[in-house]
Structure formats: structure tokens, C-alpha cells
Design a protein around this motif. Structure first.
Motif, mmCIF file in Angstrom:
data_model
loop_
_atom_site.group_PDB
_atom_site.id
_atom_site.type_symbol
_atom_site.label_atom_id
_atom_site.label_comp_id
_atom_site.label_asym_id
_atom_site.label_seq_id
_atom_site.Cartn_x
_atom_site.Cartn_y
_atom_site.Cartn_z
ATOM 1 N N LYS A 75 0.829 -1.172 0.022
ATOM 2 C CA LYS A 75 0.069 0.044 0.094
ATOM 3 C C LYS A 75 0.968 1.183 0.050
ATOM 4 C CE LYS A 75 -3.703 -2.097 2.134
ATOM 5 N NZ LYS A 75 -4.868 -1.938 3.368
ATOM 6 N N ALA A 76 1.956 1.230 0.642
ATOM 7 C CA ALA A 76 2.705 2.289 0.824
ATOM 8 C C ALA A 76 3.601 2.646 -0.565
ATOM 9 C CB ALA A 76 3.756 2.198 2.063
ATOM 10 N N LYS A 77 3.900 1.512 -1.352
ATOM 11 C CA LYS A 77 4.550 1.573 -2.636
ATOM 12 C C LYS A 77 3.290 2.107 -3.645
ATOM 13 C CE LYS A 77 7.331 -1.090 -5.783
ATOM 14 N NZ LYS A 77 7.752 -2.382 -6.017
ATOM 15 N N GLU A 78 2.328 1.721 -3.751
ATOM 16 C CA GLU A 78 1.154 1.990 -4.414
ATOM 17 C C GLU A 78 1.068 3.450 -4.178
ATOM 18 O OE1 GLU A 78 -2.012 -0.432 -3.771
ATOM 19 O OE2 GLU A 78 -1.174 -2.038 -4.762
ATOM 20 N N GLN A 79 1.016 4.048 -2.913
ATOM 21 C CA GLN A 79 0.835 5.353 -2.266
ATOM 22 C C GLN A 79 1.754 6.173 -3.103
ATOM 23 O OE1 GLN A 79 -0.948 6.289 1.151
ATOM 24 N NE2 GLN A 79 -1.194 8.187 0.692
ATOM 25 N N GLU A 80 3.118 6.020 -2.859
ATOM 26 C CA GLU A 80 4.140 6.652 -3.744
ATOM 27 C C GLU A 80 4.179 6.667 -5.007
ATOM 28 O OE1 GLU A 80 7.649 4.546 -2.312
ATOM 29 O OE2 GLU A 80 7.517 5.147 -0.158
ATOM 30 N N GLU A 81 3.723 5.543 -5.829
ATOM 31 C CA GLU A 81 3.840 5.801 -7.364
ATOM 32 C C GLU A 81 2.559 6.788 -7.514
ATOM 33 O OE1 GLU A 81 2.944 1.730 -8.409
ATOM 34 O OE2 GLU A 81 5.274 1.126 -8.078
ATOM 35 N N VAL A 82 1.342 6.818 -6.974
ATOM 36 C CA VAL A 82 0.171 7.668 -7.120
ATOM 37 C C VAL A 82 0.749 8.972 -7.197
ATOM 38 C CG1 VAL A 82 -2.050 8.210 -6.346
ATOM 39 C CG2 VAL A 82 -1.437 5.773 -6.833
ATOM 40 N N GLU A 83 1.337 9.165 -5.886
ATOM 41 C CA GLU A 83 1.913 10.681 -5.532
ATOM 42 C C GLU A 83 2.942 11.151 -6.661
ATOM 43 O OE1 GLU A 83 3.428 10.782 -1.663
ATOM 44 O OE2 GLU A 83 1.320 10.339 -0.774
ATOM 45 N N LEU A 84 3.864 10.194 -6.945
ATOM 46 C CA LEU A 84 4.832 10.525 -8.295
ATOM 47 C C LEU A 84 4.107 10.885 -9.557
ATOM 48 C CD1 LEU A 84 7.616 10.861 -8.840
ATOM 49 C CD2 LEU A 84 7.815 8.231 -9.552
ATOM 50 N N LEU A 85 3.155 10.108 -9.772
ATOM 51 C CA LEU A 85 2.216 10.195 -11.107
ATOM 52 C C LEU A 85 1.639 11.610 -11.165
ATOM 53 C CD1 LEU A 85 0.776 6.678 -11.908
ATOM 54 C CD2 LEU A 85 2.716 7.884 -13.178
ATOM 55 N N ARG A 86 0.923 11.865 -9.810
ATOM 56 C CA ARG A 86 0.220 13.276 -9.598
ATOM 57 C C ARG A 86 1.278 14.267 -9.536
ATOM 58 N NH1 ARG A 86 -1.126 14.000 -3.910
ATOM 59 N NH2 ARG A 86 0.979 14.819 -3.884
ATOM 60 N N ASP A 87 2.425 14.085 -8.977
ATOM 61 C CA ASP A 87 3.440 15.154 -9.153
ATOM 62 C C ASP A 87 3.878 15.425 -10.546
ATOM 63 O OD1 ASP A 87 3.007 15.684 -6.335
ATOM 64 O OD2 ASP A 87 4.904 14.357 -6.060
ATOM 65 N N LYS A 88 4.156 14.288 -11.557
ATOM 66 C CA LYS A 88 4.596 14.430 -12.914
ATOM 67 C C LYS A 88 3.485 15.174 -13.542
ATOM 68 C CE LYS A 88 7.957 10.828 -13.138
ATOM 69 N NZ LYS A 88 8.443 9.607 -13.730
ATOM 70 N N PHE A 89 2.030 14.555 -13.289
ATOM 71 C CA PHE A 89 0.950 15.352 -14.112
ATOM 72 C C PHE A 89 0.948 16.737 -13.896
ATOM 73 C CE2 PHE A 89 -3.397 16.780 -14.040
ATOM 74 C CZ PHE A 89 -3.779 16.538 -15.325
ATOM 75 N N TYR A 90 1.045 17.102 -12.295
ATOM 76 C CA TYR A 90 0.854 18.650 -12.357
ATOM 77 C C TYR A 90 2.207 19.376 -12.912
ATOM 78 C CZ TYR A 90 -2.764 18.052 -8.722
ATOM 79 O OH TYR A 90 -3.884 17.736 -8.075
#
Length: 111
Positions: A86-101
Motif C-alpha cells: 500500500k505504501a509503494k502504491e501510494q508513492e507511485e500515485v503521488e509520483l504520477l500526480r506530481d509529474k502530471f502537475y
């Protein structure tokens, strides 16, 4: 190259006024050389604001490497493994969000 300043051997105990002047001159040169070296070394440690910002950007946008699978295999079948996933998935989601922004910001900046 440059100039070299070589001082004659200076007596530590002065008997004459000439020796006293020679000692005074040698101590001034030594102190000046020490202060020059100290200021030079201080300048080497200072990092410019541009370089600091570049370091932060590099660290922020650096791709996260693959985790070591051997370590994850040791903890198989436990709640710790689920929490790690779950922590790894959340990090990936945050990374994708940051790249999108970031891409969105760059696109609006170019318009």
C-alpha cells in the motif's frame, strides 16, 4: 605560475630592533597567509542558490528505482507485506500526480 615569498629564518627571541622588525614582518605574513587560506576554504563550502535549486529539482524528479525483491520475499504472507504494498502504491500515485502537475504547469507556462 605566481610569486613565492620566502622568508629568512627568524629568531623567536629578539636581541636587536632589527630582529624584532624581522619577527614582526614574519608574523604578519603568517597571519595574512592563514586568513587568505581560511577565506578561500570558506568560499569552497558555499553553494549558490541556483545549484541548491538544481539539486532539489534533480532529487524531486528522479525516478524511484526498483526495490530489492529479496527483502520483500523475506516478509511474505504478513500484514507488513500488505502495508509495504500500500505504501509503494501510494508513492507511485503521488509520483504520477506530481509529474502530471508538473507537465500541466509547464504546458500552461508555455502558452
Amino acid at each position: 605560475m605566481g610569486f613565492a615569498y620566502v622568508l629568512k629564518p627568524t629568531p623567536a627571541l629578539c636581541k636587536t630592533p632589527e630582529e624584532r622588525e624581522q619577527l614582526k614582518f614574519a608574523m604578519e605574513r603568517k597571519k595574512r597567509a592563514f586568513n587568505n587560506t581560511k577565506s578561500f576554504l570558506k568560499d569552497l563550502r558555499e553553494i549558490s542558490m541556483e545549484e541548491i535549486c538544481e539539486n532539489y529539482k534533480t532529487a524531486y524528479y528522479k525516478d524511484i528505482g526498483k526495490s530489492n525483491p529479496e527483502i520483500l520475499k523475506l516478509v511474505t504472507g504478513s500484514s507488513i507485506e500488505d502495508a509495504a504494498k500500500k505504501a509503494k502504491e501510494q508513492e507511485e500515485v503521488e509520483l504520477l500526480r506530481d509529474k502530471f502537475y508538473h507537465e500541466l504547469y509547464e504546458n500552461t507556462k508555455n502558452d
